[in-house]
Design a protein around this motif. Structure first.
Motif, mmCIF file in Angstrom:
data_model
loop_
_atom_site.group_PDB
_atom_site.id
_atom_site.type_symbol
_atom_site.label_atom_id
_atom_site.label_comp_id
_atom_site.label_asym_id
_atom_site.label_seq_id
_atom_site.Cartn_x
_atom_site.Cartn_y
_atom_site.Cartn_z
ATOM 1 N N ARG A 125 3.424 1.209 5.301
ATOM 2 C CA ARG A 125 4.143 0.892 4.068
ATOM 3 C C ARG A 125 5.345 -0.036 4.281
ATOM 4 N NH1 ARG A 125 3.785 2.416 -1.444
ATOM 5 N NH2 ARG A 125 5.291 1.065 -2.449
ATOM 6 N N ASP B 67 5.757 -3.487 2.170
ATOM 7 C CA ASP B 67 6.926 -3.795 1.344
ATOM 8 C C ASP B 67 7.554 -5.123 1.751
ATOM 9 O OD1 ASP B 67 6.637 -1.516 -0.154
ATOM 10 O OD2 ASP B 67 8.074 -0.333 1.015
ATOM 11 N N LYS C 41 -0.935 -0.905 2.835
ATOM 12 C CA LYS C 41 -0.087 -0.124 1.932
ATOM 13 C C LYS C 41 -0.132 1.358 2.285
ATOM 14 C CE LYS C 41 0.697 0.896 -2.959
ATOM 15 N NZ LYS C 41 0.297 0.595 -4.350
#
Length: 271
Positions: free
Chosen positions: A239, A243, A235
């Motif tokens: 990212r 996601d 994360k």
């Protein structure tokens, strides 16, 4: 030798922490919501419902009268919950907020005056990897665990001038009886969470060993297992990948939900 109070100490991670602290020679008070339980050899036991301010006040009085103070408060008691935002009820939200978040708040509030007077102490709050990474279909659980992380960081700064340190524990799924506490309207989500808990290769003892090691070092963020650490790092540093993974989980959940709905629609011959 430290004086340690553990909430939720009758089972799961709480019991493993009690046993680990006792094995290392500490004085330990195990607490849980039930009355009259027998703690592991070498530990004491008191009934403590984390939803009761009166129980917390009584626990403070006990450690002061019996031990003359406290060194480590472990706010570990909690329940598992979760569900889709349009399925989980507001009553379920109220319950998990009152136990998993306000239970920690009550403990911190109850013992902070004592720690300030002592000019020493350590608060250890059990959150979850769900407090750092936020999978779909877990709105209530993610929210309260993220709040515990935020509370812990706030207190780590607020109480530092008094010589009080704060740690927050963020494990991923591990074998425990936590799944027994799951109850709610979104039964599909509940069943999925139970399977993840039951199939985990990690035990409560594994997590407890890593937690106690982090407590000794007074680490703020204790991530006691590799899956939780990898998820958190993904994360933070990748990212887009994070996601995509989360949206795949959500897509699979949608497919299962639609398949279940289709199975429940009666055929023409059944109407």
């Amino acid at each position: 030798m430290s004086r340690v109070l553990v909430t939720g100490g009758a089972s799961g991670l709480g019991l493993a922490l009690v046993e680990r602290f006792v094995a290392e020679g500490h004085q330990v008070l195990s607490t849980d919501v039930a009355a009259g339980l027998t703690p592991p050899a070498g530990a004491s036991y008191r009934q403590l419902n984390v939803r009761s301010a009166e129980d917390w006040d009584a626990a403070v009085e006990w450690v002061e009268q019996t031990w003359g103070g406290l060194d480590i408060l472990v706010n570990n008691a909690g329940i598992a919950t979760g569900g889709r935002i349009d399925v989980e009820t507001l009553a379920e939200w109220d319950r998990v907020v009152d136990i998993n978040l306000m239970g920690v708040v009550r403990g911190c509030r109850a013992f902070t005056p004592l720690f300030k007077r002592q000019r020493s102490g350590q608060i250890v709050n059990t959150a979850s990897a769900a407090g750092l990474v936020h999978p779909p279909m877990m709105s209530s659980y993610n929210s309260v665990k993220a709040a515990v992380v935020a509370l812990s960081e706030t207190l780590s700064h607020e109480l530092h001038p008094y010589g009080v340190s704060v740690s927050v524990v963020c494990p991923s799924f591990f074998k425990t009886n936590l799944g027994d506490s799951i109850q709610g309207a979104d039964t599909a989500m509940s069943d999925s969470a139970r399977r993840l808990i039951e199939k985990s290769p990690r035990t409560a003892d594994d997590i407890a060993a890593a937690v106690v090691a982090g407590v000794k070092k007074k680490q703020f963020l204790i991530i006691p297992d590799r899956p939780a650490l990898l998820a958190w790092r993904t994360k933070r540093f990748a990212r887009p990948l994070y996601d995509r993974q989360m949206r795949k989980i959500a897509a699979r959940a949608r497919q299962r939900a639609e398949a279940t709905s289709a199975d429940q629609v009666p055929s023409a011959g059944e109407r």
